[in-house]
Structure formats: structure tokens, C-alpha cells
Write an enzyme that holds these catalytic residues in place. Structure first.
Site, PDB file in Angstrom:
ATOM      1  CE  LYS A  24      -3.766  -0.390   2.205  1.00  0.00           C
ATOM      2  NZ  LYS A  24      -4.468  -0.828   3.406  1.00  0.00           N
ATOM      3  NE  ARG A 338      -5.960  -4.556  -2.740  1.00  0.00           N
ATOM      4  CZ  ARG A 338      -6.428  -4.702  -1.510  1.00  0.00           C
ATOM      5  NH1 ARG A 338      -5.615  -4.628  -0.477  1.00  0.00           N
ATOM      6  NH2 ARG A 338      -7.714  -4.912  -1.288  1.00  0.00           N
ATOM      7  CG  HIS A 454      -6.852 -46.524  -3.559  1.00  0.00           C
ATOM      8  ND1 HIS A 454      -8.230 -46.461  -3.735  1.00  0.00           N
ATOM      9  CD2 HIS A 454      -6.380 -47.247  -4.594  1.00  0.00           C
ATOM     10  CE1 HIS A 454      -8.550 -47.139  -4.814  1.00  0.00           C
ATOM     11  NE2 HIS A 454      -7.450 -47.636  -5.352  1.00  0.00           N
ATOM     12  NE  ARG A 560      -1.868 -45.275 -11.499  1.00  0.00           N
ATOM     13  CZ  ARG A 560      -2.183 -44.017 -11.221  1.00  0.00           C
ATOM     14  NH1 ARG A 560      -1.699 -43.449 -10.158  1.00  0.00           N
ATOM     15  NH2 ARG A 560      -2.976 -43.345 -12.009  1.00  0.00           N
ATOM     16  NE  ARG A 616       3.254 -49.318 -10.457  1.00  0.00           N
ATOM     17  CZ  ARG A 616       2.698 -48.517  -9.537  1.00  0.00           C
ATOM     18  NH1 ARG A 616       3.437 -47.573  -8.982  1.00  0.00           N
ATOM     19  NH2 ARG A 616       1.437 -48.645  -9.196  1.00  0.00           N
ATOM     20  CD  GLU A 751       8.562 -47.924  -6.345  1.00  0.00           C
ATOM     21  OE1 GLU A 751       7.490 -47.391  -6.002  1.00  0.00           O
ATOM     22  OE2 GLU A 751       8.623 -48.854  -7.170  1.00  0.00           O
ATOM     23  CB  SER A 770      10.049 -43.533 -13.645  1.00  0.00           C
ATOM     24  OG  SER A 770       8.972 -42.742 -13.199  1.00  0.00           O
ATOM     25  N   GLY A 772       9.585 -42.696  -8.249  1.00  0.00           N
ATOM     26  CA  GLY A 772       8.264 -42.844  -7.629  1.00  0.00           C
ATOM     27  C   GLY A 772       8.294 -42.128  -6.292  1.00  0.00           C
ATOM     28  CB  THR A 773       8.394 -38.510  -5.520  1.00  0.00           C
ATOM     29  OG1 THR A 773       7.258 -38.134  -6.305  1.00  0.00           O
ATOM     30  CG2 THR A 773       9.670 -38.267  -6.307  1.00  0.00           C
ATOM     31  CG  ASN A 774       3.080 -40.702  -4.545  1.00  0.00           C
ATOM     32  OD1 ASN A 774       3.351 -39.509  -4.536  1.00  0.00           O
ATOM     33  ND2 ASN A 774       2.098 -41.197  -5.274  1.00  0.00           N
ATOM     34  CG  ASP A 775       5.761 -46.318  -2.413  1.00  0.00           C
ATOM     35  OD1 ASP A 775       4.858 -45.886  -1.668  1.00  0.00           O
ATOM     36  OD2 ASP A 775       5.637 -47.354  -3.093  1.00  0.00           O
TER      37      ASP A 775
END
Length: 881
Positions: A24, A338, A454, A560, A616, A751, A770, A772-775
């Protein structure tokens, strides 16, 4: 006295000083610099705020003296005097952080009024009612903001007097009644606080500045910063500005306007205006404002000046502006400008239009649009104009809005959904064998599970709204209902889910459909021309693949195969394979599955031709394809109660034994992935035969395809080589049967931490990797994602142990370090090896930024996040190079 400069007159600053003067203050200085009509004022810097807070709420040395020196300069400019009985100077005291936080901090208007100066204001203006209305407003605002007295207590006093006078609006209250109201206000303050309302104007100023500094740490500001990921250490500036009065008569007024429509992006002045009013009247809704276009009829000269000023501001800032203004006795004053908040639709249209108007270039347009925000454009949304109240709030796991009848099991969802009814599947948590129900549901609600559970992953892949981890709902599956406090929602009742906020509402809430504009397509094409990362899709069916291509996918980064096993016509063969006690019996069951898998791969490879498809091999443990243990036990008990045939009971009991034998204490780290393939290589042999036969058939049809066969959960090259041998044996069989050489690659997922550490050895055999960044996130952090997101990650975030949920935003320090190590090791063995990411992080902008930075070849995400990933990849290329 400190040598630090804490006070800046508006003419001493400019737009580049945002971090010091706040948004501001910097914009008021900039408008002053370019010659727009801005009431004079000065800004106390954010540095002063931070020093004040660090010093246990004590002002920095010398700051107040310099503030009052600046105030005396305002007196010189205006010819008025602060607190003077004859010609009083009144000011507003307003907050202003470097990052816009609308409504989160505090403002006080008409400061400088007291029992003496109100008389001077009355005589000076010749309008007693106006003067005492200002004083009444000031006492109420000051008492609320500075003295922390609930504003409703003052409202009640006003309403009592309006009722006595039989008037509706505040501006209808005469001066004599305003004096009585002010007297009651003062009594309320003294009774509540134990001291009289401050009459010394310097004391008012000091208390007001303290209150604005303190408002940086009020609860709503803290929550807003947490939600919007704003740094807690920025602090707020304080803007002290001469008052411009919009409530002095019919040639006065106040308003708010946007230089373009903030909902649609159309190039039209958009806003509201009130004649004879002050700023809070617009915000509080005391009176109904009129469209800004009405200003042309009320004050035509002012309107023309305002139109010209708006255009100047937009051209100067080269962006859509949100403007606050006041008209005093026919003179226009600019109080704020703004960059305006806008919807995703408006953001895209404004960015593209401004390129075509020559205001900005393509690179600026790409950077102007929040990649995460465009998610709004891809799903049905709750109509923001509708009135509703959530009965519960969970995790916003998959965006969009869904409405339908509540059902509690997948079979019911399939039955009602296939019959054309809209249903919402409500479960404690979903499992792979719920997939047929999820397909037919409008949305999914679970009481357990997190953002990468899931239900969340599948819902995002299908573009279905999902609310996960809604722990306030208590599901009674037997009675087919759930409870939220005293509210009972039964099967068949209608609820609405908001996947963008996690809200759960009773009944049907109005929605709006997504529309993808020409401007949206153009912006994404610009993004394609700039980005370096390829963007693939996580897709398991030809329909998913086709949808992904429509959104601009350049291949499939994760198909998958386990989802294919859950179709109802295949499940008996899958369960027969699991129940088999011998290799021969297992191969017999797998022969039944082979045609299904071949058609699956044929369809998905064809739909994505000629782009690559990463397939996979089977990953989850086998028990996930069997019935729920507790449900089966109940079914056996019921069969015995009904004296069903012993053979049927025996069959069910054998199934129960198998479930018991396959059950694991920690299945996520158990008998799954390549461990399953090592134990039962015939399963993977069937899958790769189906892949090769599908490729062969497509080759005969002259359809170019490329399959990347991916082995999951590998930790050692010996595992990979064991399965590689089986895969190439099957390939040789198919090659001899068909007489065809087939194009494919064989690689693995990284992973697990050990796989990243051993990436150089693995790369000696694998042709691609590849992440597998979840696991990989679970195993690096030692977090069970479903438990962590519901139980303690919110605490970690609240206490700033973590900046972001690591399952939503890639953990660069931990997981990211493993990825960098793996990339370096892999390239040392196989220079230029193809490497990508297929976890949920592949569709999150900050994580995509990191993927670009470390040199991955592609990201892969659910189809509905592909446009987000395309834009984020282009922004990463522009930001990092």
C-alpha cells in the site's frame, strides 16, 4: 537516537520499495510520484514493525519523534493542524504488508477527532451532522481496533437510536442524535476499559500505530499467512494519510473499482460506488452500492477523470488494478491501488489480452498466471455466489465439486451410477477393489487417508472431486449412515463435496461448469514453446490416455497395471490365480487374464501413439485383490446361520485362510513390487507377453508405439537382472512366433533410498529410471502417508517444523538430495539416461520447478493436472533458465 530511517513521506518512495513500505505504501508513493491526486501522507516502514515486535512491543528509538515531524509536514501542506479546534487535520492509519493480505489487518479512519476538534470540523465545513458522524465512526473504529471492544456493542447502540427515530440508514440520523450516541459510546468505553476515551490526539496516534503493528500477529493474519505461504517475518508498514471525506454531501462518495473484470478478465471497468459515504460503508454492506457506471450519471466530470486515472494506472503497472478512491466536494482522491486478485479465468484472459494489446510480452504473460490456480478451470466448481455452510471439512484431495446421493459401498455406487443416478461414495477409506464404484461415483468422501491416499490418487486421475481424511464424520456402515455431531446423514441423502476446500455440505449446492477458453489454449501453446521438461500423464485406460492427450500429454509416464486387475469380469481369474497352490494352476488362471491384459495394452498404446507409454508391472501385494477380511468373516457366519451347503462354506473358509496367510503387518514394505515378481515370475511373464503381443498387433496395423516396461520397487541390480532374464525370454518367444523385432525399453522405478544409492549399478542394466516419489517420500522420511497426513503433519506445519506437506510438495533437502545423487550416479554409468518422475509431485508447480532444476527429462501427473504441469514447466524454464 537511532540513525535508521523508519519514516518516508509519500514523495520519498516508489513502487520498488514494496518490502520496506509495504504494498500500500509503495503504491501510494508511486501514485504521488506520477502526479495522481493522492492525499498527502507518510509511511512507517516494515523494519520499524519488525523491530517493535522483536523488542517486546516497544517502538524503535527515535521513530515516534520522526513520525510527528512527518505529521507536521502534512500540517504545512494542508494548512490544518492536528488536534486543532478551529482547523483540525484528520488522518487515516492503515496497515500495508509487502504481500497483499486484504482485510487481515487493521485500519482506523478520522483519527485526530476529540471533543474540541469535532466542533472545529463542524464550523469549518458548516455541516454539524457530518462532523459528529465522523466522530461517531472514529470512536467506534478506534474502540474496536485499539481498545479491543466488540464492534457489535456499538452497533447495538446505533440500532437502538435508529429504531427510536424509525429510520433505516445511518446517514438519516440527525446531529443531535449522533451527539447522544457519542455520549453512550464514551460511557461504554469507560465502563469496559476503566478509563475515558482518549482525547489527546498524539496519544490516539501512538495507540493506533501500536494497534496496526500488533495486528500483524492477530489470529486471522496468522491463518491467512499460513494458508497463502507468506513469510511471518515480513511485518506490516503503517500508512498515515490525510483524510479525504466521502460523506460530506451529495457531491461526495467512495468506491472500489477494478480496471478489468476480476471474474472474467473482460476489459471493462468493474466496481461499486456510494454517494455520501466513507470507505467502511461499502465493505460493511450498510448500504447497497451502485455499479461504478452510475458514477457517470451522479458526477460525470469525476467519472471522466476516474476513467483516465484507471487507464494510467493499468498502463503504468502493466497489470489489472484494484483501486480505492474517494470523492470530496467533486474532487477525486486516489487512496490505494494494487494488482487485483482475480479468478483463474480472468488471470488467463488478462495475461493473453495484455500480450495482444502490447502491454506485456509472452514471457511475462506466462509468469503472471498462477499454475496451481488454473486447476479451477478444469473441474466443476461450487458457485461462489451461493450461500452454504459445511457440516464438515476434510483434506481437499482432488479439486472440483460433486453432488449426489450418499452410498457406502462400491457395488451400490456402480449399481446406482450405471443407472444414471448421481452418487457420492462415502467410505472410511478406499481400496483397489472399490475402483468400479469410484468410476460410477460423482465424488469420493473418506474419513481416513491423506492427500496421496488411494482415493485421492485415483480420484485425481479420473478428475473426480475427493475429500479425504474427514475425521469429523463417523461412519456406521452397518446402519448405512454417517454422523457429524448431532447430524445424521443416511444412505440416499444428498450431499455436496467441494474438492477445492475439503467442504462437505448437506443438500445440493449450485455449481458452475468448466469452460476452456481460446485464451487458455493460447497460453498453454506459448508454454509448450518455452518449457524444456516433457509432460506425461499417469493413465491406466485408453479413455484416460485420450483425455490426457486432449490436455496436451506427450506420453504416459505411469500406467498402473493393478487397476486393470480390478474390473469385475477379471476379478474371479485374479483370485483364482492367487488361490492357486501350484505353478500349473496359477498359469491356468493367468492364461485367462492374458487376453484382458493384451487388450488393455493394445488400447492404451494405440490411444497414445506415437508417444511413449511407461507400463509398470504389478506392484501391490496380492491380498489387495481379495475381499475384506472382516466382511468375509461376517459372510461365513451368515452362511452358517442359514445352513448353506458345506462346500460353499468350505470355499469361503479357504479364501479366509489365504487372506490370513497373505496378510502383513506393514504391507507397504512387504511382499509387493519386484518381490512379487521374484516369487511368482509367471505373473510378470504373462504381463510382458501381453505387452509384446499388443505391440506386435499394432505394428501389423502400421501404428507406431513405444513401450517402456518398468519393474517396481527394485533395490538391487540382482533383482533387476533376474526379472530382465524372464522378460527377454518371453520377448524371444513372441519374436519367434510373430517374426517381428519390437521396440521397447526396460527400466525401473527409483522409489526406495537404496535404489537411489545404487543407481550407478542399476543404470548398467536399466535403460530408464522413473522416480516414484510417493513411496520415496514415505521411506526417506519414515512416514506412513495415510497416518502422517491425518495425525501429525498438520502439527509439523503449524509449528513450522516443516514448511510444506512433503506428500504434496517435494522435500528438496531429503528426497531431493537422493534424487540428485541418483541422477549423478546413473549418468556416470549411462550418460544421458532417460529420467522422469511419476509420483503425485509431478503435477505440483514447486516440485516441477525442482525437476527442471536437477535436469529430469519429464514429469508425469494425472490427466487433469497436465495443463498445470505445462505452465509450471514453462515458468521453471523462464525462472531458472
Amino acid at each position: 537516537m537511532s540513525d535508521s530511517k523508519y519514516i518516508y513521506l509519500f514523495e520519498e518512495g516508489d513502487a520498488k520499495m514494496r518490502s520496506l513500505l509495504g504494498g500500500k505504501g509503495a503504491n501510494l508513493a508511486e501514485m504521488t510520484r506520477i502526479g495522481l491526486p493522492v492525499p498527502p501522507g507518510f509511511t512507517i516502514s516494515t523494519e520499524a514493525c519488525n523491530e517493535y515486535l522483536a523488542a517486546d512491543r516497544n517502538f524503535p528509538a527515535g521513530m515516534l519523534d520522526k513520525a510527528f515531524e512527518a505529521l507536521s509536514k502534512l500540517e504545512e501542506k494542508t494548512g490544518k493542524k492536528f488536534g486543532d479546534k478551529n482547523n483540525p487535520l484528520l488522518v487515516s492509519v492503515r496497515s500495508g504488508a509487502a504481500v497483499s493480505m486484504p482485510g487481515m489487518m487493521d485500519t482506523i479512519l478520522n483519527l485526530g477527532l476529540n471533543d474540541d476538534s469535532v466542533q472545529g470540523l463542524s464550523e469549518l465545513t458548516g455541516d454539524e451532522r457530518f462532523a459528529y458522524d465522523c466522530y461517531r465512526r472514529f470512536i467506534q473504529m478506534f474502540s474496536n481496533v485499539v481498545l479491543d471492544i466488540d464492534h457489535t456493542r456499538f452497533d447495538d447502540i446505533v440500532e437502538k437510536h435508529k429504531s427510536k427515530l424509525r429510520v433505516i440508514f445511518d446517514y438519516e440520523i440527525p446531529a443531535i442524535e449522533l451527539k447522544a450516541i457519542i455520549s453512550e459510546y464514551k460511557v461504554l468505553v469507560e465502563k469496559d476499559k476503566g478509563f475515558k476515551f482518549p482525547q489527546e490526539v498524539q496519544e490516539q496516534m501512538i495507540m493506533a500505530v501500536k494497534a496496526v503493528f500488533d495486528s500483524w500477529n492477530n489470529q486471522r493474519a496468522i491463518v491467512y499467512r499460513r494458508i497463502n505461504k507468506i513469510d511471518d517475518h515480513l511485518g506490516t508498514a503503517v500508512n498515515i494519510q490525510c483524510m479525504a471525506f466521502g460523506n460530506m454531501g451529495q457531491d461526495c462518495g467512495t468506491g472500489v473499482a477494478f480496471t478489468r473484470n476480476p471474474s472474467t478478465g473482460e476489459k471493462e471497468l468493474y466496481g461499486e460506488f456510494l454517494v455520501n459515504a466513507q470507505g467502511e460503508d461499502v465493505v460493511a454492506g450498510i448500504r447497497t452500492p451502485t455499479p461504478i457506471s452510475k458514477l457517470k450519471e451522479e458526477l460525470p466530470a469525476v467519472y471522466e477523470q476516474f476513467i483516465d486515472t484507471c487507464q494510467k494506472l493499468e498502463n503504468h503497472y502493466r497489470d489489472l488494478q484494484d483501486i480505492e478512491f474517494t470523492v470530496e466536494k467533486g474532487k477525486l482522491y486516489m487512496l490505494q491501488t494494487r494488482n487485483g486478485k482475480r479468478t483463474a479465468r480472468a488471470a488467463v484472459k488478462t495475461a493473453v489480452d495484455m500480450v495482444e494489446e502490447g502491454i506485456i510480452d509472452i514471457h511475462e504473460a506466462i509468469m503472471r498466471v498462477d499454475a496451481e490456480q488454473i486447476n479451477q478451470l478444469l473441474h466443476r466448481q461450487i458457485d461462489s455466489s451461493a450461500e452454504f455452510k459445511p457440516i464438515a471439512v476434510g483434506l481437499p484431495a482432488s479439486p472440483g465439486a460433486a453432488c449426489g446421493k450418499v452410498v457406502f459401498d462400491a457395488n451400490a455406487a456402480e449399481k446406482h451410477g450405471s443407472a444414471g443416478e448421481k452418487v457420492v461414495l462415502v467410505r472410511s477409506e478406499t481400496a483397489p477393489d472399490d475402483i468400479h464404484g469410484i468410476v460410477h461415483a460423482e465424488g469420493i468422501l473418506t474419513s481416513r487417508g491423506g492427500m496421496t491416499s488411494h482415493a485421492a490418487v485415483v480420484a485425481r486421475g479420473m478428475g473426480k472431486p475427493c475429500v479425504c481424511g474427514c475425521e469429523s464424520i463417523k461412519i456406521d456402515a452397518e446402519q448405512k449412515c454417517f454422523k457429524v455431531g448431532d447430524i445424521i446423514v443416511s444412505e440416499g441423502d444428498i450431499i455436496t463435496l467441494d474438492g477445492a476446500t475439503g467442504g462437505v455440505m448437506l443438500g445440493e449446492v449450485p455449481m458452475i461448469e468448466p469452460t476452456l477458453s481460446d485464451e487458455f489454449e493460447k497460453l498453454l501453446q506459448w508454454a509448450n514453446d518455452i518449457k524444456m521438461l516433457s509432460v506425461r500423464a499417469n493413465a491406466d485406460t485408453p479413455e484416460d490416455a485420450a483425455r490426457a492427450r486432449d490436455f496436451g500429454a506427450e506420453g504416459i509416464g505411469l500406467c498402473r497395471t493393478e487397476h486393470m486387475f480390478m474390473a469385475q469380469e477379471r476379478l474371479p481369474a485374479v483370485q483364482e490365480m492367487i488361490m492357486a497352490e501350484s505353478l500349473e494352476d496359477r498359469e491356468t488362471a493367468l492364461e485367462k487374464l492374458l487376453p484382458f491384459q493384451r487388450e488393455d495394452f493394445y488400447g492404451i498404446l494405440k490411444a497414445m501413439s506415437p508417444h511413449p507409454v511407461t507400463i509398470r508391472l504389478l506392484d501391490p501385494p496380492l491380498h489387495e485383490f481379495l475381499p475384506d477380511k472382516e466382511s468375509l468373516m461376517l459372510e461365513i457366519a451368515e452362511l452358517k446361520f442359514r445352513n448353506t451347503s458345506p462346500s460353499e462354506i468350505f470355499k469361503k473358509e479357504e479364501l479366509l485362510k489365504k487372506i490370513h496367510n497373505l496378510s502383513e503387518a506393514n504391507p507397504m514394505l512387504g511382499h509387493r513390487g519386484c518381490r512379487l515378481g521374484l516369487t511368482y515370475p509367471e505373473i510378470y511373464r504373462m504381463q510382458v507377453r501381453a505387452i509384446f503381443e499388443a505391440i506386435s498387433r499394432l505394428k501389423v496395423e502400421n501404428i507406431n508405439t513405444f513401450a517402456e516396461i518398468e519393474i517396481p520397487l527394485v533395490i538391487d541390480v540382482a533383482e533387476f537382472n533376474f526379472l530382465k532374464k524372464h522378460i527377454f525370454e518371453v520377448y524371444e518367444e513372441v519374436r519367434k512366433e510373430t517374426g517381428q523385432e519390437l521396440d521397447f525399453a526396460l527400466g525401473t522405478m527409483l522409489e526406495l533410498p537404496r535404489a537411489c544409492i545404487m543407481a550407478d549399478e542399476l543404470a548398467g542394466e536399466a535403460e530408464f529410471f522413473s522416480f516414484g516419489t510417493n513411496d520415496l517420500t514415505q521411506t526417506t522420511l519414515g512416514f506412513s502417508r495415510d497416518d502422517a497426513e491425518g495425525k501429525f503433519i498438520p502439527i509439523y506445519l503449524e509449528r513450522k517444523i516443516m514448511k510444506d506437506n512433503p506428500f504434496a510438495v517435494l522435500d528438496r533437502k531429503g528426497v531431493g538430495s537422493l534424487m540428485i545423487m541418483a541422477i549423478e550416479k546413473a549418468n556416470s554409468s549411462r550418460p544421458g539416461i532417460l529420467m522422469g518422475i511419476c509420483g503425485e509431485h509431478g503435477g505440483e508447480p514447486s516440485s516441477i520447478d525442482f525437476c527442471h532444476q536437477i535436469g529430469l527429462n519429464y514429469v508425469s501427473c494425472s490427466p487433469y493436472r497436465i495443463p498445470i504441469a505445462r505452465l509450471a514447466a514453462a515458468q521453471a524454464a523462464l525462472r531458472i533458465g
